[in-house]
Scaffold this active site. Structure first.
Site, mmCIF file in Angstrom:
data_model
loop_
_atom_site.group_PDB
_atom_site.id
_atom_site.type_symbol
_atom_site.label_atom_id
_atom_site.label_comp_id
_atom_site.label_asym_id
_atom_site.label_seq_id
_atom_site.Cartn_x
_atom_site.Cartn_y
_atom_site.Cartn_z
ATOM 1 N N MET A 1 0.957 -1.085 0.011
ATOM 2 C CA MET A 1 0.028 -0.040 -0.035
ATOM 3 C C MET A 1 0.922 1.143 -0.172
ATOM 4 S SD MET A 1 -3.310 -1.063 2.042
ATOM 5 C CE MET A 1 -2.761 -0.825 3.779
ATOM 6 N N HIS B 1 9.219 0.871 3.258
ATOM 7 C CA HIS B 1 10.242 0.830 4.197
ATOM 8 C C HIS B 1 11.002 -0.337 3.815
ATOM 9 C CE1 HIS B 1 7.597 -2.156 6.316
ATOM 10 N NE2 HIS B 1 6.743 -1.211 6.312
ATOM 11 N N GLY C 1 11.255 -2.978 5.420
ATOM 12 C CA GLY C 1 10.674 -4.426 5.441
ATOM 13 C C GLY C 1 10.070 -4.940 4.137
ATOM 14 N N HIS C 2 9.439 -3.623 3.281
ATOM 15 C CA HIS C 2 8.994 -4.063 1.899
ATOM 16 C C HIS C 2 10.502 -4.338 1.023
ATOM 17 C CE1 HIS C 2 5.583 -1.184 2.950
ATOM 18 N NE2 HIS C 2 5.058 -2.162 2.566
ATOM 19 N N GLN D 1 -10.219 -2.787 2.499
ATOM 20 C CA GLN D 1 -9.820 -3.501 3.676
ATOM 21 C C GLN D 1 -9.716 -2.596 4.897
ATOM 22 O OE1 GLN D 1 -5.692 -4.067 1.705
ATOM 23 N NE2 GLN D 1 -4.995 -4.051 3.669
ATOM 24 N N ASP E 1 2.268 -9.857 9.426
ATOM 25 C CA ASP E 1 0.935 -9.871 9.162
ATOM 26 C C ASP E 1 0.704 -11.355 9.078
ATOM 27 O OD1 ASP E 1 0.055 -7.032 9.061
ATOM 28 O OD2 ASP E 1 1.422 -7.264 7.231
ATOM 29 N N GLN F 1 -2.919 -12.454 7.754
ATOM 30 C CA GLN F 1 -3.042 -12.300 6.253
ATOM 31 C C GLN F 1 -2.428 -13.344 5.463
ATOM 32 O OE1 GLN F 1 -2.856 -8.239 4.545
ATOM 33 N NE2 GLN F 1 -0.802 -8.914 4.212
ATOM 34 N N SER G 1 6.769 -1.213 10.201
ATOM 35 C CA SER G 1 5.451 -0.898 9.367
ATOM 36 C C SER G 1 5.077 0.415 9.130
ATOM 37 C CB SER G 1 4.194 -1.612 10.531
ATOM 38 O OG SER G 1 3.515 -0.472 10.917
ATOM 39 N N ARG H 1 2.486 2.087 9.474
ATOM 40 C CA ARG H 1 1.927 3.011 10.746
ATOM 41 C C ARG H 1 2.660 3.330 11.699
ATOM 42 N NH1 ARG H 1 -2.600 -0.580 9.043
ATOM 43 N NH2 ARG H 1 -4.146 0.643 8.099
HETATM 44 O O1 PAF Z 1 -0.090 -5.875 4.027
HETATM 45 C C1 PAF Z 1 -0.531 -4.880 3.041
HETATM 46 O O2 PAF Z 1 0.260 -3.878 2.801
HETATM 47 C C2 PAF Z 1 -1.805 -4.781 2.283
HETATM 48 O O3 PAF Z 1 -2.740 -5.847 3.130
HETATM 49 C C3 PAF Z 1 -1.836 -5.656 0.814
HETATM 50 C C4 PAF Z 1 -1.178 -7.166 1.072
HETATM 51 C C5 PAF Z 1 -0.793 -4.953 0.045
HETATM 52 C C6 PAF Z 1 -3.102 -5.832 0.483
HETATM 53 O O4 PAF Z 1 -3.706 -4.563 -0.040
#
Ligand code: PAF
Length: 299
Positions: free
Chosen positions: A25, A29, A31-32, A56, A145, A148, A180, A182
Site C-alpha cells: 500500500m 520501508h 521491510g518491503h 480492507q 501479518d 493475512q 510498519s 503506521r
Molecule cells: O499488507 C498489506 O500492505 C496489504 O494488506 C496488501 C497485502 C498490500 C493488500 O492490500
C-alpha cells in the site's frame, strides 16, 4: 522502472513467464525492501503494486490518512531494479457496480479480524484481483501479518491459484519492533513505551529456550511485562499461542505460533501493532531475527 497505471498494460505484463509479485500500500520501508530483494533473487521479473485498498479498511480506520509517499516509493523501486510498479486507480479496480465478495469464514473473524470487521475480506478481494491480472509465479508477503499470510495461502489453495505464496521474515528495527508504515504515527515517547512489546516477546523466547513450555505461564509473563507500566495509551487486543493453520488457540507451545496485538492510542488515531514468533522449527524464523529480539531485552 515501468510505471503502469492501467489494467490493459498490466495484463500485457502478465504474459511474462516468471514474475515475482510484491503487493504493497506504498509508504515503502526496509521491510518491503527485503520482500522485493527476495523476489529479485528468485524471479526474472519483479512487479510491485502500490494501492491503498479501500475495501480492507473498516469504518473509522485511517483510509483517508494512510501515508502517501509515491515519489519516494518510486525512487526506492528505481534503485532496486524492479521491472515494473503497478499503481492502479481505485475506480478502475472497483468500478461503480462492483459487487463481488470473497472471504474465509473460519479464519477472517479471529485475532485481528475480531476487531477489524471486513478487513480480511477486503484483503482477499484485492489480492485475488491483482493475482488474476498479473498471474505471478510467486507472491511475497511479510510474516508480520501472519493472519493475512495464512488466509491468502488458504485462499490460493482453495481456489487453485497457480501462484506460490511465500512468507518472508519480519524486518525489525533496532528496538525490536517490526517495521510498519503506521509506526510513523507514534511520537518518540509513545514509541519508546511500546518497545516493551518486543521485550515481552523476547521473555517468552528465553523461557522456552530454558525449557519452559507451560503456555498459561508464558502468556502470563507476556501480559505482566506489557502491563508493567500502567499505560492509558495502549491495550492488549490478543496474545496467545495459536495453531498456524487453523489460528485456533493451541496448548502445544513447540508446534504453535505466539501472536499478539496492541492497540496504541495517539491523540488523533489508534494504531494497531502486531507481532508474532513461530516456535516450530521453521525456515521462516531465522536466527538473526531471534538475536535481534533477544538483544532488545538487554537494553
Ligand atoms: O499488507 C498489506 O500492505 C496489504 O494488506 C496488501 C497485502 C498490500 C493488500 O492490500
Amino acid at each position: 522502472l515501468k510505471i503502469i497505471y492501467g489494467i490493459k498494460e498490466v495484463r500485457d505484463l502478465s504474459k511474462s513467464l516468471n514474475i515475482g509479485f510484491v503487493p504493497t500500500m506504498g509508504a515503502l520501508h526496509k521491510g518491503h525492501v527485503t520482500l522485493i530483494e527476495k523476489s529479485l533473487q528468485e524471479n526474472e521479473e519483479t512487479v510491485v503494486s502500490i494501492f491503498i485498498n479501500p475495501t480492507q479498511f473498516s469504518p473509522g480506520e485511517d483510509y483517508i490518512y494512510y501515508p502517501k509517499t509515491l515519489e519516494q516509493d518510486l525512487e526506492i523501486l528505481k534503485k532496486l531494479n524492479v521491472t515494473a510498479v503497478f499503481v492502479p486507480r481505485s475506480d478502475e479496480i472497483y468500478h461503480s457496480d462492483f459487487d463481488t465478495t470473497l472471504g474465509i469464514p473460519s479464519l477472517e473473524n479471529l485475532l485481528c479480524g475480531a476487531t477489524r470487521p471486513g478487513h480480511f475480506r477486503g484483503v482477499c478481494l484485492i489480492l485475488m484481483i491483482l493475482l488474476n491480472l498479473l498471474k505471478p509465479q510467486r507472491l511475497y508477503l511479510g510474516r508480520k501479518d501472519f493472519q493475512q499470510l495464512t488466509i491468502i495461502q488458504k485462499m490460493c489453495r482453495d481456489l487453485l491459484i497457480d501462484t506460490e505464496v511465500i512468507g518472508c521474515p519480519i524486518f525489525r528495527d533496532q528496538d525490536g519492533l517490526p517495521l510498519s508504515s503506521r509506526l510513523a504515527y507514534l511520537d518518540p515517547s509513545l514509541r519508546s513505551s511500546v518497545s516493551l512489546f518486543p521485550k515481552a516477546l523476547s521473555a517468552i523466547i528465553q523461557n522456552i529456550d530454558n525449557g519452559n513450555q507451560d503456555n498459561v505461564y508464558l502468556k502470563e509473563i507476556f501480559t505482566s511485562l506489557i502491563q508493567r507500566e500502567e499505560s492509558p495509551f495502549y491495550e492488549i487486543l490478543y496474545a496467545d499461542f495459536y495453531d498456524k493453520e487453523t489460528l485456533q488457540p493451541s496448548n502445544d507451545v513447540k508446534k504453535s505460533i505466539f501472536c499478539a496485538a496492541l492497540m496504541v492510542k495517539t491523540l488523533e488515531k489508534s494504531v494497531r501493532l502486531i507481532d508474532n514468533i513461530p516456535f516450530e522449527i521453521s525456515s521462516y524464523y531465522p536466527q538473526s531475527e531471534k538475536n535481534i529480539l533477544l538483544k532488545c531485552i538487554e537494553s
